[in-house]
Enzyme design. Structure first.
Site, short mmCIF file in Angstrom:
data_model
loop_
_atom_site.label_atom_id
_atom_site.label_comp_id
_atom_site.label_asym_id
_atom_site.label_seq_id
_atom_site.Cartn_x
_atom_site.Cartn_y
_atom_site.Cartn_z
N ASP A 25 -10.74 3.31 -0.62
CA ASP A 25 -11.37 2.50 0.27
C ASP A 25 -12.80 2.27 0.03
OD1 ASP A 25 -8.83 2.48 1.10
OD2 ASP A 25 -9.29 2.27 3.11
N ASP A 30 0.99 -0.95 -0.03
CA ASP A 30 0.03 -0.05 0.08
C ASP A 30 0.98 1.18 -0.04
OD1 ASP A 30 -2.24 1.20 0.24
OD2 ASP A 30 -2.80 0.68 2.21
#
Ligand code: GAL
Length: 651
Positions: A452, A390
Site C-alpha cells: 500500500d 484483493d
C-alpha cells in the site's frame, strides 16, 4: 585525603572520558528513516524475534530497505562491530545490501544478501570519524520485501553517539499552480482508443474542455451506437468484431475540435489506463452510498471533461452474511446498488467495486471464496464496470504463497467475469512479488506491483522509482499498478485523521508526472468534496494526462543520474515524454548547514543517448508551453524532490 581526591576527580570529570559500549538498539530509532514499517529495537520489522538463517539474536534493530541512520560520533568512537543479515520472517525475501559510510566514505559493504543467507560480520575502525551513516539498499530486484537486521551492532566510544536527522524535514512550500486554464474553444481529451467485447453495454464519454453549451457529433459511428449531442455520451452495443475508425467533433460558439477515435471490438478492453476515484484512502471502511454519490457528482462537475471516468467503492460495502441463495448484498450503508450504478452511469461515469478471493477481505468483510460466479453475476446486474480483487484472507485457504498458488484464485474469478454480459476491468489488487510475470495471464487488466502506498515521499519515491523492473509487462489493456494517487485530503483508509497530503507541492508534481509516464492506472484517493484548487489543477492538466492515456502504452525507461532519475516514454505521434526527477534514495544529510531544499538540481540529456537523432521542439507539459526549438539536447534545473516534465516533438 580521600575527600580531596574525590573533589579533584569531580573537577576533572567534564574533561575525562571513559570508554563505553553503545548498542544501536539503545539509540532513538525515531531518527532512522526507512521505506516501510517502523524500525524496532531487538525485534524484526514484523515484530518477531530477530532471526537470520535460523540463528536467533537477542539484540539489534529490525529494519527494512531503503533505510538510513545518521550518527554523530564526535570523533571519539573506536569501532563499530556486529553482524548484518536478511531476516527470516519474510514470505518473499528480496535482495538487499548493507553499507556503512564514515564521513561520506564507504567503509564497509555486506554485498548482496537475501533471506536464507548467513549474517555477515563487520568490525570497522572509526578512529577520528565524526559522522557514521548506516544504509540498507534494496539492490534493484523490484522485490520490496526486504526485512533487514543490524545484529549485536555496537559502537565502542569514549564520547556519545547521537542520532541526527537523515534528511531535513520537507518544507510544506506554497501550493503553486502550473496548469493553465483551459481555452474557451473545445478540446477533446478522452482516450483515442476504446476496446469493447461484442455484445457488452457500450459507454464512452467524449471528454472535452471549452465553453458550454457544446455540441457533440461523430462521423462513421458504427451501427448499434448512439451519441447524445448535448452530453457527448455514446451508448449502445456492438455485435460484430472489428476496428471502427470514428471522427469525433465538439463545437461551441467560439470554435471546434475534431479528433479520431478507434473502437476495437474484440477480447481486449481498457486499452488506456483507467482514470477514476477509489474510496479507500479517504474513507476506509466508512464508505457509504452518499459519499460515493458525492464523488460521482464532483467528478461529473469538475473532472469528467479531462477523461476521469471510474467511481470505485473499495472494501466496506458488504453485508454480514449471504442470502439463502448465496448472494452477497450491500450492508445498511448501501441500500440499493442498482440505483447507485444508474446514478453513476447517468453522469457518463463508470462504477467499480471491491472483493477478495478469500473467505474474508482485508477489512474483515465477506469475500468471494467459493461464490465467484454468483458474485460476478450480481455485480453485472448492478452495472459494475471495474473490480479490484484483493488477495487478503485467501492466505487462510492457501497458507504457502507461491506464485502459482496466488495466481490460481485470480484465474477462477477471471473465468466468472468472462461469463457475464458486461465488460469489467479486472484489477489484481495485491502487490505480490513478481506479480507482473503472471498478472496478465491471470486475466488482469492491472495488477498492484507494490504494498500500500501512503502520502510520504519516501514511500511514493520507493514505489514509483522501482517500476522499471516491471515496465516491460505494460501494454494496452495491461498495466502495472503502483497504487492510488496520494494527493488531496486523505486519511481514514489508513486509520489516520483526515489531512492534506503530506507530500510537498513539488513532490505531488513528481508523483503525477511519474504515474503518467508509467501508464499507471490513475485512481484519486482523496475526499472529492474537499478537493482544493491546487489538487484539482494537478489532476486536470490535459497535456500531462495525455501522456498517461497515450494509446501506444510503451514501457517507460529509466536512467539514473547524479541528481536523480530521468524517465522517458515514446508516444504514438512520434514524440517522447521525458521527466527529470530529483530523487536520491540514498541521500544522507551530512552537513546540517547545507540547505538542500532551496537548491536546484541539474540534469543534462543528450537526445542521442536515448536513440533520438534530429532536432526537437521542447514543450513544458505542466505549463503547456514550448520552451525551445531545434534542440538536440536539454538541460534543466529541478527543485528539491521536484520534476521538469517535457515532451520532445520531432521537427
Ligand atoms: C488492502 C489494499 C487497500 C484496500 C484495503 C481494503 O489490502 O491494499 O488498497 O483495498 O485492502 O481492506
Amino acid at each position: 585525603m580521600k575527600k580531596i581526591k574525590l573533589i579533584i576527580l569531580a573537577c576533572l570529570m567534564p574533561f575525562l572520558s571513559f570508554a563505553k559500549t553503545v548498542y544501536l538498539d539503545q539509540l532513538d530509532l525515531g531518527y532512522m528513516l526507512q521505506d516501510w514499517g517502523i524500525p524496532l529495537a531487538n525485534k524484526s520489522v514484523m515484530g518477531t524475534s530477530l532471526q537470520v538463517n535460523g540463528v536467533k539474536y537477542e539484540r539489534g534493530i529490525g529494519s527494512h530497505s531503503v533505510s538510513r541512520f545518521l550518527l554523530n560520533l564526535e570523533g571519539k568512537a573506536k569501532t563499530f562491530s556486529g553482524l548484518a543479515g536478511a531476516d527470516d520472517h519474510n514470505d518473499f525475501g528480496g535482495n538487499l545490501e548493507f553499507q556503512v559510510l564514515a564521513d561520506r566514505q564507504l567503509v564497509w559493504s555486506s554485498g548482496t544478501l537475501c533471506k536464507g543467507m548467513p549474517a555477515v560480520p563487520f568490525n570497522i575502525n572509526l578512529k577520528g570519524v565524526k559522522k557514521l551513516a548506516l544504509l540498507i539498499k534494496e539492490s534493484g530486484d523490484g522485490i520490496m520485501y526486504d526485512h533487514a537486521d543490524w545484529l549485536n551492532a555496537k559502537i565502542e566510544t569514549s564520547g556519545s553517539v547521537t542520532p541526527e536527522p537523515v534528511m531535513p524535514k520537507p518544507r510544506k512550500g506554497e501550493k503553486y499552480i502550473l496548469t493553465p486554464c483551459p481555452d474557451a474553444t473545445p478540446r477533446i481529451n478522452s482516450a483515442k482508443v476504446f476496446g469493447i467485447r461484442p455484445g457488452s453495454p457500450f459507454l464512452y464519454t467524449i471528454a472535452a474542455t471549452g465553453d458550454r453549451p457544446m455540441k457533440f457529433s461523430a462521423v462513421n459511428l458504427p451501427e448499434g451506437l448512439t451519441l447524445d449531442p448535448e452530453t457527448g455520451f455514446i451508448r449502445g452495443k456492438l455485435i460484430k468484431q472489428g476496428t471502427f475508425n470514428v471522427i469525433l467533433k465538439a463545437e461551441n460558439s467560439v470554435g471546434q475540435d475534431i479528433r479520431p477515435l478507434r473502437i476495437e471490438v474484440g477480447n481486449e478492453i481498457c486499452l488506456t489506463p483507467p482514470m477514476g476515484w477509489n474510496s479507500w484512502n479517504c474513507w476506509g471502511l466508512q464508505v457509504n452510498d452518499q459519499k460515493v454519490k458525492d464523488a460521482a457528482d464532483y467528478m461529473a462537475r469538475n473532472l469528467i471533461n479531462h477523461g476521469w471516468t471510474y467511481v470505485n467503492i473499495d472494501d466496506g460495502w458488504e453485508s454480514g452474511e449471504r442470502t439463502s441463495e448465496g448472494v452477497l448484498m450491500g450492508n445498511e450503508k448501501f441500500p440499493d446498488f442498482k440505483d447507485l450504478g444508474d446514478y453513476i452511469h447517468s453522469r457518463g461515469l463508470k462504477f467499480g467495486i471491491y472483493s477478495s478471493p478469500g473467505p474474508l477481505t482485508c477489512g474483515g468483510h465477506l469475500g468471494s471464496y467459493q461464490h465467484e460466479q454468483i458474485d460476478a453475476d450480481t455485480w453485472a446486474a448492478w452495472g459494475i464496470d471495474y473490480l479490484k480483487y484483493d488477495y487478503c484472507l485467501y492466505t487462510q485457504v492457501a497458507p504457502v504463497p507461491t506464485e502459482e498458488i496466488i495466481k490460481e484464485p485470480y484465474t477462477v474469478m477471471r473465468k466468472a467475469l468472462d461469463k457475464v454480459n458486461r465488460d469489467i476491468v479486472y484489477c489484481v489488487g495485491y502487490g505480490a512479488p513478481n506479480v507482473w510475470n503472471w498478472g496478465s495471464d491471470a486475466g488482469g487488466n492491472q495488477w498492484r506491483t507494490t504494498r500500500d502506498i501512503t502520502d510520504e515521499w519516501n514511500v511514493v519515491r520507493s514505489i514509483g522509482f522501482f517500476q522499471d523492473v516491471c515496465a516491460q509487462a505494460t501494454r494496452p489493456g495491461k498495466y502495472n499498478d503502483p497504487d492510488m494517487l496520494v494527493v488531496g485530503k486523505l486519511g481514514l483508509g489508513w486509520g489516520a485523521r483526515a489531512h492534506d497530503s503530506y507530500l510537498t507541492p513539488d513532490e505531488q508534481y513528481s508523483h503525477i508526472s511519474l504515474w503518467c509516464i508509467l501508464s499507471a492506472p490513475l485512481l484519486i484517493g482523496c475526499d472529492m468534496n474537499e478537493m482544493d484548487e491546487f489538487t484539482t489543477n494537478l489532476l486536470t492538466n490535459d497535456e500531462v494526462l495525455a501522456v498517461n492515456q497515450d494509446p501506444l502504452v510503451m514501457p517507460a525507461c529509466k536512467i539514473i543520474t547524479e541528481n536523480g532519475q530521468i524517465w522517458y516514454k515514446y508516444l504514438e505521434d512520434g514524440s517522447v515524454a521525458i521527466g527529470f526527477f530529483h530523487a536520491n534514495p540514498y541521500a544522507i544529510y551530512w552537513d546540517q548547514t547545507d540547505d538542500v531544499q532551496s537548491r536546484k538540481y541539474k540534469f543534462d540529456l543528450d537526445f542521442k543517448s536515448i536513440g533520438l537523432n534530429g532536432k526537437y521542439t521542447i514543450r513544458d507539459l505542466w505549463r503547456q508551453k514550448d520552451i525551445a526549438s531545434s534542440q538536440t539536447s536539454f538541460n534543466t534545473e529541478v527543485p528539491y524532490h521536484g520534476v521538469t516534465f517535457v515532451r520532445l516533438i520531432p521537427e
